[in-house]
Enzyme design. Structure first.
Site, PDB file in Angstrom:
ATOM      1  N   SER A 185      10.555  -4.648  -4.576  1.00 54.74           N
ATOM      2  CA  SER A 185      11.423  -4.106  -5.632  1.00 54.74           C
ATOM      3  C   SER A 185      12.735  -4.879  -5.607  1.00 54.74           C
ATOM      4  O   SER A 185      13.059  -5.498  -4.583  1.00 54.74           O
ATOM      5  CB  SER A 185      11.705  -2.628  -5.319  1.00 54.74           C
ATOM      6  OG  SER A 185      12.733  -2.124  -6.137  1.00 54.74           O
ATOM      7  N   TYR A 242      14.402   4.189   0.444  1.00 61.27           N
ATOM      8  CA  TYR A 242      13.496   3.417  -0.436  1.00 61.27           C
ATOM      9  C   TYR A 242      13.742   1.928  -0.227  1.00 61.27           C
ATOM     10  O   TYR A 242      12.801   1.147  -0.047  1.00 61.27           O
ATOM     11  CB  TYR A 242      13.742   3.823  -1.893  1.00 61.27           C
ATOM     12  CG  TYR A 242      12.854   3.110  -2.896  1.00 61.27           C
ATOM     13  CD1 TYR A 242      11.485   3.363  -2.962  1.00 61.27           C
ATOM     14  CD2 TYR A 242      13.386   2.180  -3.793  1.00 61.27           C
ATOM     15  CE1 TYR A 242      10.668   2.711  -3.887  1.00 61.27           C
ATOM     16  CE2 TYR A 242      12.584   1.532  -4.721  1.00 61.27           C
ATOM     17  CZ  TYR A 242      11.224   1.795  -4.758  1.00 61.27           C
ATOM     18  OH  TYR A 242      10.423   1.145  -5.673  1.00 61.27           O
TER      19      TYR A 242
HETATM   20  P1  NDP Z   1       3.711   4.994 -10.641  1.00 61.26           P
HETATM   21  O1  NDP Z   1       4.231   6.275 -10.096  1.00 61.26           O
HETATM   22  O2  NDP Z   1       3.346   4.954 -12.079  1.00 61.26           O
HETATM   23  O3  NDP Z   1       2.493   4.473  -9.779  1.00 61.26           O
HETATM   24  C1  NDP Z   1       2.431   4.665  -8.389  1.00 61.26           C
HETATM   25  C2  NDP Z   1       0.981   4.559  -7.958  1.00 61.26           C
HETATM   26  O4  NDP Z   1       0.930   4.733  -6.529  1.00 61.26           O
HETATM   27  C3  NDP Z   1       0.104   5.625  -8.585  1.00 61.26           C
HETATM   28  O5  NDP Z   1      -1.090   5.023  -9.040  1.00 61.26           O
HETATM   29  C4  NDP Z   1      -0.194   6.557  -7.421  1.00 61.26           C
HETATM   30  O6  NDP Z   1      -1.515   7.083  -7.555  1.00 61.26           O
HETATM   31  C5  NDP Z   1      -0.140   5.602  -6.255  1.00 61.26           C
HETATM   32  N1  NDP Z   1       0.045   6.294  -4.967  1.00 61.26           N
HETATM   33  C6  NDP Z   1       1.070   7.062  -4.566  1.00 61.26           C
HETATM   34  N2  NDP Z   1       0.825   7.562  -3.337  1.00 61.26           N
HETATM   35  C7  NDP Z   1      -0.397   7.079  -2.972  1.00 61.26           C
HETATM   36  C8  NDP Z   1      -1.213   7.232  -1.826  1.00 61.26           C
HETATM   37  N3  NDP Z   1      -0.825   7.993  -0.783  1.00 61.26           N
HETATM   38  N4  NDP Z   1      -2.409   6.603  -1.777  1.00 61.26           N
HETATM   39  C9  NDP Z   1      -2.824   5.844  -2.825  1.00 61.26           C
HETATM   40  N5  NDP Z   1      -2.087   5.652  -3.942  1.00 61.26           N
HETATM   41  C10 NDP Z   1      -0.905   6.275  -4.007  1.00 61.26           C
HETATM   42  O7  NDP Z   1       4.864   3.929 -10.327  1.00 61.26           O
HETATM   43  P2  NDP Z   1       4.933   2.323 -10.486  1.00 61.26           P
HETATM   44  O8  NDP Z   1       3.794   1.807 -11.208  1.00 61.26           O
HETATM   45  O9  NDP Z   1       6.290   2.025 -10.966  1.00 61.26           O
HETATM   46  O10 NDP Z   1       4.882   1.900  -8.939  1.00 61.26           O
HETATM   47  C11 NDP Z   1       4.089   0.842  -8.458  1.00 61.26           C
HETATM   48  C12 NDP Z   1       4.880   0.058  -7.415  1.00 61.26           C
HETATM   49  O11 NDP Z   1       5.963  -0.631  -8.049  1.00 61.26           O
HETATM   50  C13 NDP Z   1       5.513   0.912  -6.314  1.00 61.26           C
HETATM   51  O12 NDP Z   1       5.339   0.268  -5.061  1.00 61.26           O
HETATM   52  C14 NDP Z   1       6.984   0.926  -6.696  1.00 61.26           C
HETATM   53  O13 NDP Z   1       7.817   1.134  -5.577  1.00 61.26           O
HETATM   54  C15 NDP Z   1       7.129  -0.453  -7.299  1.00 61.26           C
HETATM   55  N6  NDP Z   1       8.299  -0.638  -8.149  1.00 61.26           N
HETATM   56  C16 NDP Z   1       8.408   0.030  -9.340  1.00 61.26           C
HETATM   57  C17 NDP Z   1       9.536  -0.133 -10.125  1.00 61.26           C
HETATM   58  C18 NDP Z   1       9.735   0.594 -11.419  1.00 61.26           C
HETATM   59  O14 NDP Z   1      10.843   0.546 -11.991  1.00 61.26           O
HETATM   60  N7  NDP Z   1       8.731   1.280 -11.942  1.00 61.26           N
HETATM   61  C19 NDP Z   1      10.622  -1.058  -9.739  1.00 61.26           C
HETATM   62  C20 NDP Z   1      10.381  -1.706  -8.479  1.00 61.26           C
HETATM   63  C21 NDP Z   1       9.270  -1.508  -7.729  1.00 61.26           C
HETATM   64  P3  NDP Z   1      -2.011   8.567  -7.127  1.00 61.26           P
HETATM   65  O15 NDP Z   1      -0.853   9.484  -7.268  1.00 61.26           O
HETATM   66  O16 NDP Z   1      -3.138   8.829  -8.094  1.00 61.26           O
HETATM   67  O17 NDP Z   1      -2.495   8.420  -5.716  1.00 61.26           O
END
Ligand code: NDP
Length: 248
Positions: free
Chosen positions: A147, A160
């Site tokens: 990030s 975070y």
């Molecule tokens: P979302 O919340 O849309 O997606 C997060 C995903 O992580 C979901 O598919 C969720 O699926 C999954 N997840 C969470 N916990 C678990 C677990 N224990 N096991 C398996 N899967 C898990 O957010 P983003 O798409 O934004 O996030 C994706 C990545 O991008 C993250 O690492 C985030 O930190 C990073 N990021 C995002 C930014 C943004 O502005 N959006 C900026 C910088 C980085 P489920 O709940 O079904 O398990």
């Protein structure tokens, strides 16, 4: 085993954690449209199966599997099932993440632990599960989603940021230790997804949601991942920062 009629010149088997929403979901669509075989993992199995079905109706190939990245056994099973189905694992995208932001003096210790478990331990579990396979293949690519919070620290983002700095550190260590593996860190800025839903502190959640007007679509990160995995085998794209033009 791999269907050689797939669209990409060199279709790869790409495992994506956190593929049920946001960046993971957009990346799955992008990569499948490019002809890659995508293996989708997350806890919300209904979402994953709907996405796999949608990809298949567009002549793509997707395989949906239950996954909890905090559980090393679940991650091993996810990788083993993909390996058994396709005979190889070319790329792991360690994308699953949570972002329950809050000030440290709010003492939301359970949320700190959850961020460490998902964002850091989850990535390590993924690396541990694919390294033996990629080592035997003498090639492979690990894409870790950090990030801009892995490059700078802001109030409410201390823990975070700590997890995202750690992802960059362990990616660099992994890269230095291997002559066969490619390691890429992608550091998104504000991106449209469901990530703010994990913020339990109401005041912080409102403030972060107020900044999301400038957020870029999750496909922008999917495109960056597609670029990194599409390079020739001897080219390792180490780090990409992809953020909104308007983000300071
Ligand atoms: P979302 O919340 O849309 O997606 C997060 C995903 O992580 C979901 O598919 C969720 O699926 C999954 N997840 C969470 N916990 C678990 C677990 N224990 N096991 C398996 N899967 C898990 O957010 P983003 O798409 O934004 O996030 C994706 C990545 O991008 C993250 O690492 C985030 O930190 C990073 N990021 C995002 C930014 C943004 O502005 N959006 C900026 C910088 C980085 P489920 O709940 O079904 O398990």
């Amino acid at each position: 085993m791999i269907d050689s009629s797939a669209k990409a010149a060199a279709p790869k088997v790409v495992l994506i954690t956190g593929a049920s929403s946001g960046i993971g979901e957009a990346t799955a669509r992008r990569l499948a449209a490019a002809g890659h075989h995508v293996v989708l993992g997350a806890r919300r199995a209904d979402r994953l199966h709907a996405l796999a079905k949608e990809i298949e109706t567009r002549a793509g190939d997707a395989f949906a599997l239950d996954l909890d990245v905090t559980d090393p056994g679940s991650v091993r099973s996810f990788v083993a099932a993909a390996h058994e189905r396709y005979g190889r694992v070319d790329v792991l995208v360690n994308n699953a993440g949570v972002m329950p932001l809050s000030r440290l003096d709010a003492l939301r210790v359970d949320e700190w632990d959850r961020m460490i478990d998902v964002n850091l331990r989850g990535v390590l579990h993924g690396i541990a599960a694919v390294l033996p396979i990629m080592g035997a293949q003498r090639e492979g690519h690990i894409v870790n989603i950090s990030s801009v919070s892995g490059l700078r620290v802001d109030p409410t983002a201390a823990v975070y940021s700590a997890t995202k700095y750690a992802v960059r550190a362990l990616s660099e260590g992994l890269r230095q230790e291997s002559r066969d593996l490619r390691v890429t860190v992608i550091s998104p800025g504000l991106t449209r997804s469901e990530l703010t839903e994990s913020i339990g502190d109401r005041g912080v959640k409102g403030a972060v949601e107020g900044q999301m007007g400038i957020a870029i679509p999750a496909t922008a990160i999917g495109d960056a991942i597609l670029y990194a995995i599409s390079q020739p085998a001897e080219v390792d794209v180490n780090e990409l920062v992809v953020r909104p033009t308007a983000q300071g």
